[in-house]
Design a protein around this motif. Structure first.
Motif, PDB file in Angstrom:
ATOM      1  N   ASP A   1     -11.979   2.152  16.599  1.00 46.19           N
ATOM      2  CA  ASP A   1     -11.393   1.054  17.360  1.00 46.19           C
ATOM      3  C   ASP A   1     -10.852  -0.029  16.437  1.00 46.19           C
ATOM      4  N   GLY A   2     -11.524  -0.215  15.300  1.00 43.92           N
ATOM      5  CA  GLY A   2     -11.061  -1.214  14.343  1.00 43.92           C
ATOM      6  C   GLY A   2      -9.843  -0.769  13.560  1.00 43.92           C
ATOM      7  N   MET A   3      -9.591   0.518  13.521  1.00 44.89           N
ATOM      8  CA  MET A   3      -8.453   1.051  12.781  1.00 44.89           C
ATOM      9  C   MET A   3      -7.179   1.082  13.616  1.00 44.89           C
ATOM     10  N   ALA A   4      -7.315   1.345  14.917  1.00 41.70           N
ATOM     11  CA  ALA A   4      -6.132   1.463  15.755  1.00 41.70           C
ATOM     12  C   ALA A   4      -6.512   1.357  17.225  1.00 41.70           C
ATOM     13  N   GLN A   5      -5.571   0.895  18.038  1.00 39.53           N
ATOM     14  CA  GLN A   5      -5.763   0.866  19.482  1.00 39.53           C
ATOM     15  C   GLN A   5      -5.277   2.187  20.081  1.00 39.53           C
ATOM     16  N   ARG A   6      -5.903   2.588  21.174  1.00 37.22           N
ATOM     17  CA  ARG A   6      -5.509   3.812  21.885  1.00 37.22           C
ATOM     18  C   ARG A   6      -5.362   4.991  20.922  1.00 37.22           C
ATOM     19  N   HIS A   7      -6.384   5.175  20.092  1.00 37.68           N
ATOM     20  CA  HIS A   7      -6.328   6.192  19.040  1.00 37.68           C
ATOM     21  C   HIS A   7      -6.647   7.595  19.533  1.00 37.68           C
ATOM     22  N   GLN A   8      -7.234   7.715  20.726  1.00 34.72           N
ATOM     23  CA  GLN A   8      -7.588   9.009  21.318  1.00 34.72           C
ATOM     24  C   GLN A   8      -8.625   9.773  20.500  1.00 34.72           C
ATOM     25  N   GLY A   9      -9.284   9.080  19.591  1.00 31.60           N
ATOM     26  CA  GLY A   9     -10.310   9.740  18.791  1.00 31.60           C
ATOM     27  C   GLY A   9      -9.810  10.344  17.498  1.00 31.60           C
ATOM     28  N   VAL A  10      -8.574  10.013  17.101  1.00 26.58           N
ATOM     29  CA  VAL A  10      -8.047  10.555  15.848  1.00 26.58           C
ATOM     30  C   VAL A  10      -7.108   9.549  15.178  1.00 26.58           C
ATOM     31  N   VAL A  11      -7.396   9.277  13.908  1.00 26.74           N
ATOM     32  CA  VAL A  11      -6.576   8.388  13.081  1.00 26.74           C
ATOM     33  C   VAL A  11      -6.367   9.068  11.737  1.00 26.74           C
ATOM     34  N   ALA A  12      -5.146   9.069  11.245  1.00 27.25           N
ATOM     35  CA  ALA A  12      -4.855   9.718   9.960  1.00 27.25           C
ATOM     36  C   ALA A  12      -4.289   8.722   8.963  1.00 27.25           C
ATOM     37  N   LYS A  13      -4.701   8.886   7.725  1.00 25.62           N
ATOM     38  CA  LYS A  13      -4.120   8.107   6.623  1.00 25.62           C
ATOM     39  C   LYS A  13      -3.040   8.977   5.986  1.00 25.62           C
ATOM     40  N   VAL A  14      -1.803   8.466   5.971  1.00 22.97           N
ATOM     41  CA  VAL A  14      -0.669   9.254   5.478  1.00 22.97           C
ATOM     42  C   VAL A  14       0.115   8.458   4.446  1.00 22.97           C
ATOM     43  N   ALA A  15       0.974   9.150   3.727  1.00 29.75           N
ATOM     44  CA  ALA A  15       1.825   8.487   2.745  1.00 29.75           C
ATOM     45  C   ALA A  15       2.686   7.445   3.437  1.00 29.75           C
ATOM     46  N   ALA A  16       2.824   6.291   2.813  1.00 27.13           N
ATOM     47  CA  ALA A  16       3.554   5.182   3.442  1.00 27.13           C
ATOM     48  C   ALA A  16       5.034   5.469   3.578  1.00 27.13           C
ATOM     49  N   GLN A  17       5.608   6.115   2.610  1.00 28.40           N
ATOM     50  CA  GLN A  17       7.038   6.366   2.615  1.00 28.40           C
ATOM     51  C   GLN A  17       7.340   7.789   3.062  1.00 28.40           C
TER      52      GLN A  17
ATOM     53  N   SER B   1       0.824  -1.192   0.000  1.00 24.87           N
ATOM     54  CA  SER B   1       0.000   0.000   0.000  1.00 24.87           C
ATOM     55  C   SER B   1       0.866   1.253   0.000  1.00 24.87           C
ATOM     56  N   ASP B   2       0.346   2.304  -0.643  1.00 25.16           N
ATOM     57  CA  ASP B   2       1.089   3.562  -0.658  1.00 25.16           C
ATOM     58  C   ASP B   2       0.694   4.468   0.492  1.00 25.16           C
ATOM     59  N   THR B   3      -0.144   3.954   1.412  1.00 28.72           N
ATOM     60  CA  THR B   3      -0.525   4.717   2.599  1.00 28.72           C
ATOM     61  C   THR B   3      -0.412   3.839   3.841  1.00 28.72           C
ATOM     62  N   ARG B   4      -0.356   4.497   4.998  1.00 34.72           N
ATOM     63  CA  ARG B   4      -0.369   3.812   6.282  1.00 34.72           C
ATOM     64  C   ARG B   4      -1.168   4.667   7.260  1.00 34.72           C
ATOM     65  N   LEU B   5      -1.516   4.083   8.398  1.00 36.11           N
ATOM     66  CA  LEU B   5      -2.295   4.793   9.402  1.00 36.11           C
ATOM     67  C   LEU B   5      -1.406   5.192  10.578  1.00 36.11           C
TER      68      LEU B   5
END
Length: 242
Positions: A61-77, A2-6
């Motif tokens: 919750d399904g995207m990340a643990q201990r996310h604090q209410g914010v998850v971002a999709k960013v460039a993988a590299q 993938s070209d992105t990560r969380l």
């Protein structure tokens, strides 16, 4: 691949927005959360033109643990940053952390976190005999992987000599050193070199250092975790520069 990560958590996402906003594709935020911390992040994202997606707690919750209410999709590299890129833009004496033979990503992540806290300008590591900046190291770094340049070099000893040519004093942390780190003048440009707990630096790395320094050990243990040692060394440099 993938070209992105969380990435997740206020610290990591805010740091990414401040230092590389173009790498942030979109941010998932908890529905209904409007406290000051969230408002600050939303303001920062809107200023950068990043799309915000209100998201329910179950999906977060399904995207990340201990996310604090914010998850971002960013460039993988991460964008490539060279040592010259860092050194040529400094407005204060260099403070660098050089890691030799650190193969545990948890240790690398912790070292990046310490480097960020101490205001180190970069972390340098060899391509071989090192774990590399993998997902585990990034997670442990708690956002520092996006704020502290991580520079991989093919020949560590040669890189140390290049630092010396630029007037940077290279100090190796070694338990057998004669002088304690507190006795060494660190007000000028400094690169601290640390090896793995137990084995320490490789022979050629050690021989290339301008001098060696030890952390005084007053108890029964013989060595410290590399991230703890890095914190002691870097913050002593900062203390002397205050």
């Amino acid at each position: 691949m993938s070209d992105t990560r969380l990435i997740h958590g206020f610290h990591a996402v805010t740091a990414k927005l401040r230092h590389a906003a173009d790498d942030v594709k979109e941010i998932y935020i908890a529905e209904g959360r409007q406290d000051g911390r969230m408002r600050d992040l939303v303001k920062l994202a809107e200023a950068a033109g990043v799309r915000l997606l209100p998201t329910d707690a179950k999906r977060l919750d399904g995207m990340a643990q201990r996310h604090q209410g914010v998850v971002a999709k960013v460039a993988a590299q991460a964008r490539h940053v060279s040592l010259d890129d860092v050194l040529d833009t400094l407005t204060e004496p260099a403070l660098l952390l050089v890691l030799d033979s650190i193969t545990d990503p948890h240790n690398l992540g912790a070292c990046l976190r310490v480097a960020d806290a101490a205001g180190a300008h970069a972390v340098i590591a060899p391509k071989d005999k090192a774990c590399g900046l993998n997902a585990t190291a990034i997670k442990v770094a708690s956002g520092a992987a996006d704020t502290v340049p991580y520079i991989v070099v093919t020949n560590l000893a040669r890189t140390l000599r290049e630092l010396q040519e630029r007037g940077i004093w290279v100090i190796g942390a070694a338990g057998e050193a004669e002088r304690e780190l507190y006795a060494i003048d660190q007000k000028g440009p400094v690169a601290w070199v640390l090896g793995a707990e137990g084995d320490g630096m490789r022979r050629l790395t050690r021989e290339t250092c301008d001098e060696l320094a030890k952390i005084p050990m007053l108890g029964s243990v013989e060595s410290l975790n590399v991230s703890v040692s890095a914190g002691i060394c870097l913050f002593e440099t900062r203390r002397q520069r205050r």
